[in-house]
Write an enzyme that holds these catalytic residues in place. Sequence first.
Site, mmCIF file in Angstrom:
data_model
loop_
_atom_site.group_PDB
_atom_site.id
_atom_site.type_symbol
_atom_site.label_atom_id
_atom_site.label_comp_id
_atom_site.label_asym_id
_atom_site.label_seq_id
_atom_site.Cartn_x
_atom_site.Cartn_y
_atom_site.Cartn_z
ATOM 1 N N GLU A 82 8.792 -44.838 41.799
ATOM 2 C CA GLU A 82 8.412 -46.177 42.258
ATOM 3 C C GLU A 82 8.223 -46.168 43.777
ATOM 4 O OE1 GLU A 82 11.607 -49.014 42.156
ATOM 5 O OE2 GLU A 82 10.266 -50.716 41.854
ATOM 6 N N LYS A 183 6.563 -54.393 36.400
ATOM 7 C CA LYS A 183 8.031 -54.479 36.493
ATOM 8 C C LYS A 183 8.513 -55.910 36.283
ATOM 9 C CE LYS A 183 11.745 -53.280 39.776
ATOM 10 N NZ LYS A 183 11.975 -52.897 41.194
ATOM 11 N N CYS A 216 13.222 -48.964 37.719
ATOM 12 C CA CYS A 216 14.318 -49.227 38.666
ATOM 13 C C CYS A 216 15.334 -50.275 38.210
ATOM 14 C CB CYS A 216 13.737 -49.582 40.031
ATOM 15 S SG CYS A 216 14.891 -49.285 41.396
#
Length: 531
Positions: A82, A183, A216
């Site tokens: 990322e 995300k 993440c």
Amino acid sequence: MAVFILTTAFVALFLSEGLVVKAEVPSYIAAVYEHHVILNPEPHVPIEREAALVHMNKNLDVFEEQAASAAKQGAQIIVFPENGLHGFKFTRTSIVGYLETVPDPSVVTWNPCTEPDRFPNTEVLQRLSCMAQKNHLFLVANMPNRQNCDNLTDPHCPPDGRYQFNTNIVFSDNGTLIARYNKLNLYFEKEYDTPPECEHVTFTTPFAGKFGIFTCFDILFYEPVLTQVKMGVRQFVFPTAWMNKLPLLAGIHFQRSFSYATGITLLAANTQAKELGMTGSGIYTPWHAVYHHDKEAKSGKLLVSKVPVLDPSMMEDGEESSKLKLVPFSGHSKHRSTAASQFDVQEQQKHMSERCLSGDMQCRERLLSEPPTFISNMMNDNFTFVPLQGVEGNLKVCDGSLCCHLWFRRSGPEEELYALGAFRGIHAPRGTYYLEVCALVRCTGTEFRSCGGGIENAQTVVDFRLQGTFSTPHIYPGVLGSEMTLDRPDESGWENKSEFYMTRKGMATGLVTAVLYGRVYEKDGYGKRCP
Ligand SMILES: *[C@@H]1O[C@H](CO)[C@@H](O)[C@H](O)[C@H]1NC(C)=O
Ligand SMILES: *[C@@H]1O[C@H](CO)[C@@H](O)[C@H](O)[C@H]1NC(C)=O
Ligand SMILES: *[C@@H]1O[C@H](CO)[C@@H](O)[C@H](O)[C@H]1NC(C)=O
Ligand SMILES: *[C@@H]1O[C@H](CO)[C@@H](O)[C@H](O)[C@H]1NC(C)=O
């Protein structure tokens, strides 16, 4: 007709019954690249598209070398981290030059390498696609994605008429764009929008079947990943830009706990940025981990490893392969404790009886008596702690209805202080999520208030059984040894349908952290729920 050959590997399977089975299982070769990101020194200043491309091309040059190196080692899939192409700390406006519109691969079939002119302003997509094609591997990367919207008809459309998403993209080994994931759980990323819709994105490879995708901070939330695990997805790619936080949330530590607890393969690629404490990548199966953590590193690290296929639909019928499905060991159902854990309880009682004359109830009570509790802050939460005293003992500490029990036997320098901590409640302010945590930690000094701080080294070897009265079935057991050595429980599971436990004996290094990290997703202060 496409022909592909599944390689096989000799893998030891540690099953929930405590059996160890050796089996020939299909496997593939995976690579993750921890990238030392080349940063824009002034990310808050808007720049032209040309300048943004000059910047991103520097990072793409490194990706290109690493993709070639991974392919040379036989990799069939590579994951890049990322923020690996552009960096951090942008504003909504300053990132605009970096945005490309990633078309929806479920609607459009597009190979950016062979059809570069089909969509304008897609230089990064083209380079990544050619990288996948040239090296004949599946390629996963993360980039800023712009989706124009109509602020008159779309109630979620931002006033400036565009969504800006933090997006993972996947190319097949011929360069075709096959997956796009925006995300869901942003971590203070003011340059990006939270997607209005919840997506469970997967892609399929000929060598290993299905993979899920998440990013993440998503790893701490139910959506999107646990819904996919529940649906049977057993392999995930995980680009991340994770700031290490000891004692409970170092990147590699939590990556391994997550893989172990959910019984999945996790291909985790972290960005490397020393000033932000970012490092820690790995290739994790429920049994095994290949990982990298180097907080002083000045250059990236490529990890390549052979991994057993976990997609149930890819397995041949048969005894051995069906056993693969028996993991996870902790996960989602509260099942009975195993014979081996009973053994531990017996052994613990035996040790107690060896130290006390039989019938000496005072002695037994003293060993079981509770030392003074104290409150100390661990990663912004007020934990209730009890110190470990002596070389062996039983301890209990509670925070509300969560009670944590520990049996321990320690050897090593007496001046290393350890404490058992309990915390139940909303974690704030860096994200708002509800925790139930039992943690055995090495304190950073000899004072009680030093318990909860971050320290990487320990010389004390601790054999232990840690357990707690969790209300949630979602518990991530983790064991971290000295110098960021990943360890894992000998065993973990439910006892009496109400207590979750883990045991570990004979570690090769000193103990830094042993934790049962419970998440009570339904009590979160925020967090998107998908229909
Ligand atoms: C809607 O978006 C357009 C750009 O597409 C912008 O010019 C306009 O000001 C926006 N309207 C509102 C009410 O924000
Ligand atoms: C390219 O890869 C995609 C996705 O794996 C596949 O569907 C397609 O058939 C491939 N195209 C060619 C020309 O091989
Ligand atoms: C933690 O404890 C300290 C000291 O008692 C207190 O000031 C603080 O508000 C507490 N923090 C939280 C989040 O409860
Ligand atoms: C489990 O339950 C049994 C019966 O209620 C009890 O005797 C035993 O002490 C319990 N074990 C633990 C570890 O709580």
